[in-house]
Design an enzyme around this catalytic site. Structure first.
Site, PDB file in Angstrom:
ATOM      1  N   LYS A 106       0.838  -1.200   0.000  1.00  0.00           N
ATOM      2  CA  LYS A 106       0.000   0.000   0.000  1.00  0.00           C
ATOM      3  C   LYS A 106       0.877   1.255   0.000  1.00  0.00           C
ATOM      4  O   LYS A 106       2.078   1.183   0.300  1.00  0.00           O
ATOM      5  CB  LYS A 106      -0.919  -0.005   1.230  1.00  0.00           C
ATOM      6  CG  LYS A 106      -0.184  -0.009   2.569  1.00  0.00           C
ATOM      7  CD  LYS A 106      -1.141  -0.255   3.734  1.00  0.00           C
ATOM      8  CE  LYS A 106      -0.415  -0.327   5.052  1.00  0.00           C
ATOM      9  NZ  LYS A 106      -1.304  -0.702   6.165  1.00  0.00           N
ATOM     10  N   HIS A 228      -6.449  -7.979  12.808  1.00  0.00           N
ATOM     11  CA  HIS A 228      -5.234  -7.156  12.898  1.00  0.00           C
ATOM     12  C   HIS A 228      -4.897  -6.926  14.369  1.00  0.00           C
ATOM     13  O   HIS A 228      -5.786  -6.656  15.175  1.00  0.00           O
ATOM     14  CB  HIS A 228      -5.479  -5.826  12.173  1.00  0.00           C
ATOM     15  CG  HIS A 228      -4.235  -5.029  11.915  1.00  0.00           C
ATOM     16  ND1 HIS A 228      -3.105  -5.559  11.334  1.00  0.00           N
ATOM     17  CD2 HIS A 228      -3.950  -3.720  12.142  1.00  0.00           C
ATOM     18  CE1 HIS A 228      -2.183  -4.620  11.224  1.00  0.00           C
ATOM     19  NE2 HIS A 228      -2.665  -3.497  11.704  1.00  0.00           N
ATOM     20  N   CYS A 380      15.077  23.955   4.827  1.00  0.00           N
ATOM     21  CA  CYS A 380      14.209  24.759   3.962  1.00  0.00           C
ATOM     22  C   CYS A 380      13.349  23.837   3.108  1.00  0.00           C
ATOM     23  O   CYS A 380      13.475  22.624   3.161  1.00  0.00           O
ATOM     24  CB  CYS A 380      15.040  25.663   3.061  1.00  0.00           C
ATOM     25  SG  CYS A 380      16.287  26.620   3.941  1.00  0.00           S
TER      26      CYS A 380
HETATM   27  C1  LIG Z   1      -0.564  -1.696   6.876  1.00  0.00           C
HETATM   28  C2  LIG Z   1      -1.119  -2.985   7.316  1.00  0.00           C
HETATM   29  C3  LIG Z   1      -0.280  -4.112   7.441  1.00  0.00           C
HETATM   30  C4  LIG Z   1       1.221  -4.044   7.326  1.00  0.00           C
HETATM   31  O1  LIG Z   1       1.748  -3.573   8.531  1.00  0.00           O
HETATM   32  P1  LIG Z   1       3.327  -3.541   8.832  1.00  0.00           P
HETATM   33  O2  LIG Z   1       3.408  -3.236  10.260  1.00  0.00           O
HETATM   34  O3  LIG Z   1       3.894  -2.485   7.978  1.00  0.00           O
HETATM   35  O4  LIG Z   1       3.848  -4.887   8.480  1.00  0.00           O
HETATM   36  C5  LIG Z   1      -0.883  -5.324   7.732  1.00  0.00           C
HETATM   37  N1  LIG Z   1      -2.222  -5.414   7.934  1.00  0.00           N
HETATM   38  C6  LIG Z   1      -3.041  -4.353   7.862  1.00  0.00           C
HETATM   39  C7  LIG Z   1      -4.489  -4.528   8.091  1.00  0.00           C
HETATM   40  C8  LIG Z   1      -2.512  -3.101   7.571  1.00  0.00           C
HETATM   41  O5  LIG Z   1      -3.318  -2.031   7.499  1.00  0.00           O
END
Ligand SMILES: *Cc1c(COP(=O)(O)O)cnc(C)c1O
Length: 440
Positions: A106, A228, A380
């Site tokens: 991303k 997550h 700057c």
């Molecule tokens: C951005 C993201 C990741 C990757 O996270 P890192 O800490 O950079 O490995 C994985 N899962 C979700 C849902 C994310 O938004």
């Protein structure tokens, strides 16, 4: 895209021109019989003229083509694709056998260039990618990236047809959303997101009845389920307990769904820190972002040692070198004053390129001639100044390293981020669009 359309238009134009030319020649020379009526000769004559005109156009274009600046003229990021491939390999080897690496690319692959990065990963057998937005997913597909592309964020249901057209996999964030996508009537690949404690996107992992209703949506093709972790980077006792609780909630719900025969598909919960601190989970994917780029978010400890190599460097050039008398100030706001005579260099990079203005601190430095040179005066928009009094033979056009290696010296992205009071993820994402890319 534009240039391929232009080429197609040129081709058509040349074909018509060649056809008319052959007709003209045939008429003038009275050879219409062999040149027009004989289809083979006619075809050969048109082809020959097409070829000759193409050759003339290409050679003329090479002569008149406007000059373009080389990528390393002013300020640039250097991307080491072999380091990236190395990181993908060591992370994949570190994960349990059944678990595949999903590369998180991303935000332009955290500033590393999403297409170059994804292609390099495709070529070493990585076939699962994650992006944040629909547009990012489409961009990868249009550039020929193969494999699963999971959109982690919200996609407006009115764009459902884009998901199908570009074979993208959408995250289902709750039942209302599932219903909206289902109503589009299109067969859409999805991963269901469970909220186990981050409380961002996802359906509450305890809300079983609603999760089951999601699986009733006939137009959704369920290929995965994930969650997550919110504190997997921290090794404090409380955070470890919380992370374990999240992991427990995830597997409790997925086991329940599997027992009832729902097609849960691929399971995944770890991002980079999940991989490094909780490596042995029975998952099918692990979503690596920051670690794939060879850095960690900060200088905090992690449980596992994985040999990661930084992929990105930031470099610029010396524009000019000058002597400053004692008692003179340098840059905006007169925040720095010389004590003795000083030799300074003006460097061709500034905060518009992503070098945060608050990097100017007492002990901030860059590398030049494999030595440390302190940053002096406020940064700057397009330039910054460094003290090169003790460094010999600094001349215009010399390379200055802001992040990366120069001889035996190195500025790690983690240290740069610490100086700016943030994490590497933000530094990398904020690199300016004005920087060029140099792939090495
Ligand atoms: C951005 C993201 C990741 C990757 O996270 P890192 O800490 O950079 O490995 C994985 N899962 C979700 C849902 C994310 O938004």
């Amino acid at each position: 895209m534009v240039s391929s359309k232009r080429y197609a238009a040129w081709d058509l134009f040349r074909l018509i021109a060649a056809f008319l030319l052959v007709c003209g020649i045939a008429k003038l020379t009275g050879l219409s019989k062999p040149l027009i009526s004989n289809s083979i000769l006619h075809y050969l004559a048109v082809s020959l003229i097409c070829f000759i005109t193409a050759w003339i156009i290409v050679s003329l274009w090479a002569k008149v083509k406007p000059p373009t600046p080389s990528p390393d003229s002013r300020a640039w990021v250097e991307i080491d694709l072999s380091a990236l491939q190395h990181n993908a390999k060591v992370l994949q080897e570190f994960l349990p056998e059944q678990c595949d690496l999903m590369a998180v690319v991303k935000s332009n692959a955290y500033g590393h260039g999403d297409i170059a990065v994804s292609k390099a990963l495709n070529s070493v057998g990585i076939h699962a990618f994650a992006v944040a937005t629909l547009a990012e997913g489409i961009h990868l597909r249009k550039n020929g990236i193969k494999g699963t592309i999971l959109i982690l964020g919200y996609t407006n249901p009115k764009d459902a047809s884009c998901l199908v057209r570009y074979r993208l996999t959408q995250t289902i964030i709750d039942y209302t959303y599932a219903e909206a996508l289902n109503e589009s009537g299109k067969k859409i690949s999805v991963h269901v997101k469970l909220d186990t404690g981050m409380h961002r996107l996802g359906i509450d992992s305890f809300n079983i009845s609603e999760i089951e209703r999601i699986y009733e949506c006939k137009n959704l093709m369920f290929e995965g389920i994930f969650s997550h972790l919110s504190a997997s980077d921290s090794l404090t006792e409380e955070d470890v307990i919380y992370t374990k609780l999240q992991i427990e909630r995830f597997f409790e719900t997925t086991s329940y769904l599997q027992d009832k025969g729902y097609p849960t598909g691929k399971l995944h919960i770890q991002a980079s820190y999940g991989i490094l601190n909780y490596p042995d989970l029975p998952c099918d994917y692990a979503r690596a972002g920051i670690a794939l780029y060879g850095v960690l978010s900060s200088n905090e400890m992690v449980r596992s040692e994985v040999d990661l190599q930084p992929v990105l460097s930031v470099k610029a050039r010396v524009a000019m070198v000058k002597q400053i008398a004692p008692g003179e100030s340098v840059s905006y706001g007169r925040a720095f004053t010389t004590i003795a005579t000083m030799k300074i260099a003006v460097v061709t990079i500034g905060y518009a390129d992503g070098i945060q203005r608050n990097l100017f601190k007492k002990d901030s430095y860059v590398l030049i001639h494999s030595k440390k040179a302190p940053i002096i005066g406020r940064i700057c928009m397009d330039q910054l100044m460094i003290d090169v009094t003790d460094i010999e033979a600094v001349t215009p056009n010399d390379v200055v390293t802001l992040i990366g290696q120069d001889g035996d010296e190195q500025i790690r992205c983690e240290d740069f981020a610490e100086q700016c009071g943030t994490i590497t993820n933000e530094i990398l994402n904020r690199l300016g669009s004005r920087l060029n890319y140099k792939i090495i």
